[in-house]
Design a protein around this motif. Structure first.
Motif, short mmCIF file in Angstrom:
data_model
loop_
_atom_site.label_atom_id
_atom_site.label_comp_id
_atom_site.label_asym_id
_atom_site.label_seq_id
_atom_site.Cartn_x
_atom_site.Cartn_y
_atom_site.Cartn_z
N LEU A 1 0.89 -1.10 0.12
CA LEU A 1 0.45 0.38 0.06
C LEU A 1 0.90 1.73 -0.07
CD1 LEU A 1 -2.36 -1.27 2.67
CD2 LEU A 1 -3.14 -1.14 0.07
N ILE A 2 2.09 1.13 0.41
CA ILE A 2 2.62 2.36 0.53
C ILE A 2 3.56 2.62 -0.39
CG2 ILE A 2 5.06 2.83 1.97
CD1 ILE A 2 4.52 1.64 4.65
N ARG A 3 4.61 1.58 -1.59
CA ARG A 3 4.66 1.34 -2.67
C ARG A 3 3.67 2.38 -3.90
NH1 ARG A 3 7.27 -4.37 -2.60
NH2 ARG A 3 8.93 -3.99 -1.86
N ALA A 4 2.22 2.56 -3.43
CA ALA A 4 1.42 2.35 -4.76
C ALA A 4 1.21 3.89 -4.07
CB ALA A 4 0.13 2.06 -4.17
N LEU A 5 1.72 4.89 -2.51
CA LEU A 5 1.71 6.59 -2.67
C LEU A 5 2.29 7.01 -3.72
CD1 LEU A 5 2.07 6.55 1.45
CD2 LEU A 5 -0.21 6.98 -0.39
N PRO A 6 1.74 8.28 -3.99
CA PRO A 6 2.79 9.00 -5.15
C PRO A 6 4.24 9.66 -3.30
CG PRO A 6 0.71 10.19 -3.85
CD PRO A 6 0.49 8.80 -3.54
N PRO A 7 5.37 10.05 -4.20
CA PRO A 7 6.31 10.27 -4.12
C PRO A 7 5.69 11.63 -2.06
CG PRO A 7 6.62 9.67 -5.91
CD PRO A 7 5.13 9.63 -6.02
N SER A 8 5.33 12.01 -3.08
CA SER A 8 5.35 13.19 -2.23
C SER A 8 4.19 13.01 -0.58
CB SER A 8 4.38 14.48 -2.68
OG SER A 8 3.00 14.34 -3.44
N GLN A 9 4.25 12.29 -0.36
CA GLN A 9 3.89 11.28 0.78
C GLN A 9 4.51 10.78 1.39
OE1 GLN A 9 -0.95 10.22 0.92
NE2 GLN A 9 -1.40 11.71 -1.01
N ILE A 10 5.67 10.15 0.98
CA ILE A 10 6.53 9.12 1.51
C ILE A 10 7.85 10.30 2.16
CG2 ILE A 10 7.20 6.84 1.67
CD1 ILE A 10 5.20 6.14 -0.45
N ARG A 11 8.00 9.93 3.18
CA ARG A 11 9.52 9.96 3.34
C ARG A 11 10.28 8.85 3.66
NH1 ARG A 11 12.21 12.85 8.42
NH2 ARG A 11 14.34 13.49 8.06
N THR A 12 10.94 8.40 3.13
CA THR A 12 12.27 7.33 4.37
C THR A 12 13.62 7.02 4.76
OG1 THR A 12 13.23 7.05 1.88
CG2 THR A 12 11.68 5.70 1.93
N VAL A 13 14.01 7.26 5.65
CA VAL A 13 14.61 7.44 6.26
C VAL A 13 16.13 5.78 7.11
CG1 VAL A 13 15.93 7.56 9.36
CG2 VAL A 13 13.55 8.78 8.29
N ILE A 14 16.96 6.25 6.20
CA ILE A 14 17.57 5.08 5.64
C ILE A 14 17.76 4.00 7.22
CG2 ILE A 14 19.85 4.17 4.01
CD1 ILE A 14 19.19 6.70 1.98
N ASN A 15 18.75 3.63 7.36
CA ASN A 15 19.38 2.96 8.52
C ASN A 15 19.67 1.41 8.07
OD1 ASN A 15 20.24 1.98 10.96
ND2 ASN A 15 18.98 2.97 11.85
N LYS A 16 21.07 1.02 7.72
CA LYS A 16 21.33 -0.37 7.37
C LYS A 16 21.46 -1.51 8.24
CE LYS A 16 25.09 1.71 4.22
NZ LYS A 16 26.20 1.53 2.83
#
Length: 236
Positions: A193-208
């Protein structure tokens, strides 16, 4: 004097609640990951304390039924931290979606209008730290999710390319979460469901470091070899 202290504490509470998905049966691992030990403390205890330290309105911990050792641990923490509430999943074998739905329903039943966002987390990302939760909660998008790669359980390079994962822990707008509630099935959770959102509605925080979760004996042995988990673990 005590009332003033209580008011100050309430003022510090944030506009989020936490759903902790802790009802997995750990069938591939062969023992309950909730009761693995890190630095002398049960993993589920460490994760609940981390959740509480974000000053949420509530911490809903979804646990499996018929597992008194897990229930006892969460009940004890609920006495210590009033925000903590255990919710029993009677069908933990059906997958993550049922646990998530139970958590969403529990938050809705609180009738707390101050809860605008929900932090969703698991119990087995052994290198999760407080700074990452803070970074997630600092985002203002509809979804602020963690980004990391799959891992190969060894020090050697894998022959296969690691997959990029957008997943837990994540923070999501409460309204959006309620909207998606009926679409949660099996083990799919929220990822598709998250993948279907437009990029403007998602932020990712990278943490290996979030790559290292515990699902198999090989992963557990690797984590213990690295010193991320104690050699001793609780069995039930």
């Amino acid at each position: 004097m005590s009332s003033i202290v209580l008011e100050d504490k309430d003022r510090q509470m944030q506009n989020h609640a936490v759903i902790m998905l802790a009802s997995g049966l750990s069938q591939r691992l062969g023992q309950h990951k909730q009761l693995l030990v890190k630095d002398g403390e049960l993993l589920i205890v460490r994760m609940i304390r981390s959740a509480v330290s974000t000053n949420p309105q509530a911490v809903i911990v979804v646990i499996p039924d018929k597992h008194p050792a897990i229930a006892s641990v969460v009940t004890e923490l609920a006495l210590q931290y009033p925000a903590v509430q255990a919710v029993v999943n009677p069908k933990p074998e059906t997958g993550m979606a049922d646990s998530l739905r139970l958590g969403i329903e529990s938050i809705a039943s609180l009738g707390n209008s101050l809860i605008e966002r929900v932090l969703i987390m698991g119990v087995d990302q052994v290198l999760l730290d407080q700074s990452h939760l803070t970074a997630l909660l600092a985002g203002e998008q509809s979804v602020v999710a963690s980004s990391y790669h799959s891992w190969t359980y060894s020090d050697e390079l894998s022959a296969t390319e690691p997959k990029n994962i957008i997943g837990l822990p994540l923070v999501i707008d409460t309204g959006l979460l309620r909207q998606w509630q009926t679409e949660l099935t099996g083990d799919k959770g929220l990822r598709h469901l998250i993948r279907a959102l437009p990029p403007s509605q998602i932020r990712t925080v990278i943490n290996k470091q979030l790559s290292y979760d515990i699902d198999t004996p090989a992963q557990l042995a690797f984590a213990q070899k690295k010193g991320w988990l104690d050699q001793h673990s609780e069995r039930i």
